[in-house]
Motif scaffolding. Structure first.
Motif, short mmCIF file in Angstrom:
data_model
loop_
_atom_site.label_atom_id
_atom_site.label_comp_id
_atom_site.label_asym_id
_atom_site.label_seq_id
_atom_site.Cartn_x
_atom_site.Cartn_y
_atom_site.Cartn_z
N ILE A 153 0.79 -1.28 -0.06
CA ILE A 153 0.17 -0.12 0.05
C ILE A 153 0.76 1.05 0.12
O ILE A 153 0.60 2.28 -0.76
CB ILE A 153 -0.93 0.07 1.11
N ARG A 205 1.04 4.23 -3.08
CA ARG A 205 0.88 5.57 -2.80
C ARG A 205 2.09 6.33 -3.52
O ARG A 205 1.69 7.54 -3.91
CB ARG A 205 0.58 6.02 -1.55
N LEU A 214 -5.78 0.71 -4.94
CA LEU A 214 -5.44 1.14 -3.60
C LEU A 214 -6.54 0.29 -2.68
O LEU A 214 -6.50 -0.33 -1.61
CB LEU A 214 -5.57 2.47 -3.17
#
Length: 410
Positions: free
Chosen positions: A115, A119, A188
């Motif tokens: 994750i 990002r 995501l």
């Protein structure tokens, strides 16, 4: 002639003796008076009682089972011992479950890293997207320039094709970058869902780790242990049985002819009390509810009683003698059991003789370990004396003699 004369003389003497014998006085036979015991009765509002046989039970009886596959490490409590809520009763080996917890933690850490990478990649894609747009614009201007030169025959077709290829390459790169930016949210969310799943599996593994120690769910007494140390258990296999010793009930069957009266009393919130003896001490109970079913072949419905004070220490399934107080009824007479004849007949003593009366038996009452009958009749009055002795020949008009030292109340 002499023998004849002697016979005649003997006959004469005998006749004289018979004629001169004294006449016995005449006597009239007296009627026999049967000795009896009597009792004087008084009407009052009285509560019939039921003698019931109850059994100690509890609605909170649990069998604790294994939640994981493991070996039994040790037994901390044994059958018959009392436990408090939260006490550890049994322990299972936790090595296998601990390894599973470590694996789940590693899965969570890996997804958290993915994750974070996503990002960072999204931030980079947003910056590169502007560069890609600039490259497309430059490639477009270069193509326009080459086309103008080609129209003036100042360059070759090869250079024009190379400019077109450069523009198409820049546009493809721009579309891919736009797609990467647009798909960021979905990627995501997918990673977050995997992380949530991994966290749930980690929580489950930690929960299973805690379940290697079997805790008491409530204050109670252990009734059975189904395993021993070293034994391999699997999920669902029973380990220990126990019951809540502080939440006991007594179940007793109530005759069907009394159910309507009890249902009416419970519907109006009237308290129905009972007594029993436990450990040589009189304990009070109250009827809380009736069972929702009548067992096949039973002559009544089960009633559930609770102890009024704190529940005593009593073994499960122990039998108890219970005396249940039914609602009070007015104008009832209390008479000894021996006073009743043919289930509905009493004898009143009046003027030294018996007089039969029809009565209605409303129930029993137990006082000082003696049983009395509660009856109702319009033929009796307060102060009447009734027969309290069982006579095999009791009938109306029979002469009796009261032997209890009290004057005849007739």
């Amino acid at each position: 002639m002499l023998p004849v004369l002697l016979v005649l003389v003997a006959i004469g003497i005998a006749s004289l003796l018979i004629a001169l014998r004294p006449t016995p006085p005449e006597s009239n036979p007296e009627e026999k008076a049967w000795p009896i015991q009597t009792t004087v009765i008084q009407s009052a509002s009285r509560s019939p009682q039921l003698r019931l046989l109850g059994r100690v039970e509890t609605p909170f009886r649990s069998t604790l089972s294994a939640a994981v596959t493991a070996d039994v490490a040790r037994l901390i409590r044994l059958e018959g011992q009392h436990v408090s809520k939260g006490d550890v009763i049994l322990e299972l080996e936790d090595d296998e479950v601990s390894l599973l917890v470590d694996q789940r933690q590693a899965d969570v850490a890996e997804l958290e890293s993915q994750i974070a990478q996503e990002r960072n990649q999204y931030d980079a894609d947003k910056k590169l997207l502007e560069r890609e747009k600039s490259l497309v614009a430059l490639a477009q201007r270069a193509l326009d320039r080459e086309q103008r030169l080609s129209e003036s025959n100042l360059n070759s077709q090869t250079r024009l094709d190379q400019a077109r290829e450069a523009l198409q390459g820049a546009e493809i790169s721009l579309v891919n970058r736009q797609l990467a930016v647009a798909n960021h949210d979905s990627r995501l969310k997918s990673l977050q869902a995997k992380l949530d799943r991994a966290n749930a599996l980690l929580a489950q593994a930690r929960l299973d780790l805690g379940r290697t120690r079997i805790h008491a769910p409530f204050d109670g007494t252990i009734t059975e242990i189904d395993v021993s140390p070293g034994e391999r258990v699997r999920p669902g296999e029973p380990l220990i049985s126990l019951y809540a010793s502080d939440d006991l009930e007594v179940r007793a069957q109530i005759p069907m002819n009394r159910i309507v009266t009890i249902q009416q009393a419970l519907a109006t919130d009237q308290e129905l009390t009972a007594t029993t003896r436990l450990g040589g001490v009189s304990r009070k109970l109250h009827l809380t509810r009736l069972s929702g079913q009548v067992n096949s072949g039973a002559g009544g419905m089960d009633g559930l009683f609770r102890f009024t004070d704190d529940a005593p220490a009593a073994a499960l399934n122990r039998t108890l003698d219970i005396s249940l107080e039914l609602p009070q009824e007015p104008n009832l007479f209390s008479v000894p059991v021996a006073s009743l004849y043919d289930e509905h007949t009493l004898y009143r003593v009046k003027d030294g003789r018996l007089e039969s009366l029809d009565v209605q038996v409303m129930g029993d009452r137990f006082e000082q370990d003696r049983q009395f009958l509660l009856i109702r009749t319009d033929q009796l009055q307060d102060g009447d004396r009734i027969l309290a002795t069982q006579l095999p020949n009791a009938i109306t008009g029979l002469k009796v003699s009261v032997m209890d030292g009290a004057p005849d109340n007739g």
